[in-house]
Scaffold this motif. Structure first.
Motif, short mmCIF file in Angstrom:
data_model
loop_
_atom_site.label_atom_id
_atom_site.label_comp_id
_atom_site.label_asym_id
_atom_site.label_seq_id
_atom_site.Cartn_x
_atom_site.Cartn_y
_atom_site.Cartn_z
N GLU A 10 97.27 24.05 39.01
CA GLU A 10 97.13 23.33 37.73
C GLU A 10 96.34 24.15 36.71
N GLU A 11 95.40 24.96 37.20
CA GLU A 11 94.64 25.83 36.29
C GLU A 11 95.53 26.97 35.77
N ASP A 13 98.78 26.82 35.43
CA ASP A 13 99.71 26.19 34.49
C ASP A 13 99.04 25.98 33.14
N LYS A 14 97.77 25.55 33.16
CA LYS A 14 97.03 25.35 31.92
C LYS A 14 96.91 26.66 31.13
N LEU A 16 98.90 29.41 31.41
CA LEU A 16 100.22 29.87 30.98
C LEU A 16 100.68 29.16 29.71
N LYS A 17 100.35 27.90 29.57
CA LYS A 17 100.73 27.14 28.36
C LYS A 17 100.00 27.65 27.12
N ARG A 18 98.86 28.29 27.31
CA ARG A 18 98.04 28.73 26.17
C ARG A 18 98.29 30.19 25.78
N LYS A 20 100.24 33.48 24.40
CA LYS A 20 101.21 33.74 23.34
C LYS A 20 101.87 35.08 23.60
N SER A 21 103.17 35.15 23.39
CA SER A 21 103.91 36.40 23.55
C SER A 21 103.88 37.16 22.23
N THR A 102 90.30 30.38 22.91
CA THR A 102 90.99 29.87 24.10
C THR A 102 90.40 30.47 25.36
#
Length: 184
Positions: A10-11, A13-14, A16-18, A20-21, A102
């Motif tokens: 879950e960490e 995933d958190k 990866l969502k933040r 930026k490419s 972030t």
């Protein structure tokens, strides 16, 4: 060093969502000296160089950032100071980036990220100490042989100037070293 070991899914995933490419074209800069670094990059594809420029214009390459490695002027990033480093793409490069705010939020959100930050800092320190030793103790030939070992297959992606700058020698000296190695 495996930075992801021990991180709960879950960490991850958190995080990866933040991310930026970002794509950096050949010869473009990820960071210039005098700028305060705003992000850490993870190299997905491509090649960058981290280097300093003397007042007379001479460049000294500190490090190459290949695929699956991180790129940052770390102390300037952490201390919110102007970087002394330039970071430039040698090839078209794709990065995943995380900005400073972030990064701080993620770091403070779970103890696993403290361990990742520690491992990252330790890895950077080990690389720094190894590089200092090579420059201070090893001959130009030894530095070249170490470069070939540390960066297999990278020689074909770089021009002589970049390799010589990394080794702290002139391109002419690099040519002599290569010629002598071929003779032996």
């Amino acid at each position: 060093m495996n930075f992801a070991a021990g991180i709960p899914q879950e960490e991850l995933d958190k995080l990866l969502k933040r991310l930026k490419s970002v794509t950096i074209k050949k010869d473009e800069y990820f960071l210039r000296a005098g700028e305060i670094p705003q992000r850490i990059g993870f190299n997905v594809s491509g090649l960058l160089r981290l280097f300093y420029i003397e007042s007379n214009g001479t460049e000294f390459i500190k490090h190459f950032c290949m695929e699956n490695t991180s790129v940052i002027s770390y102390s300037a990033f952490l201390m919110r100071e102007e970087s002394k480093l330039y970071i430039q793409a040698i090839e078209d490069t794709k990065l995943l980036t995380i900005d400073y705010e972030t990064y701080r939020e993620i770091l403070d959100s779970h103890v696993c990220w403290q361990m990742v930050a520690r491992k990252f800092a330790e890895m950077l320190y080990i690389l720094k100490e190894k590089r200092e030793y090579e420059l201070l103790i090893n001959s130009a030939l030894e530095r070249y042989l170490q470069f070939l070992e540390d960066y297999p297959n990278l020689e074909n992606r770089l021009n002589n100037y970049h390799i010589a700058s990394y080794l702290g020698i002139t391109p002419e000296s690099l040519s002599r070293i290569r010629t002598n190695l071929k003779k032996n």
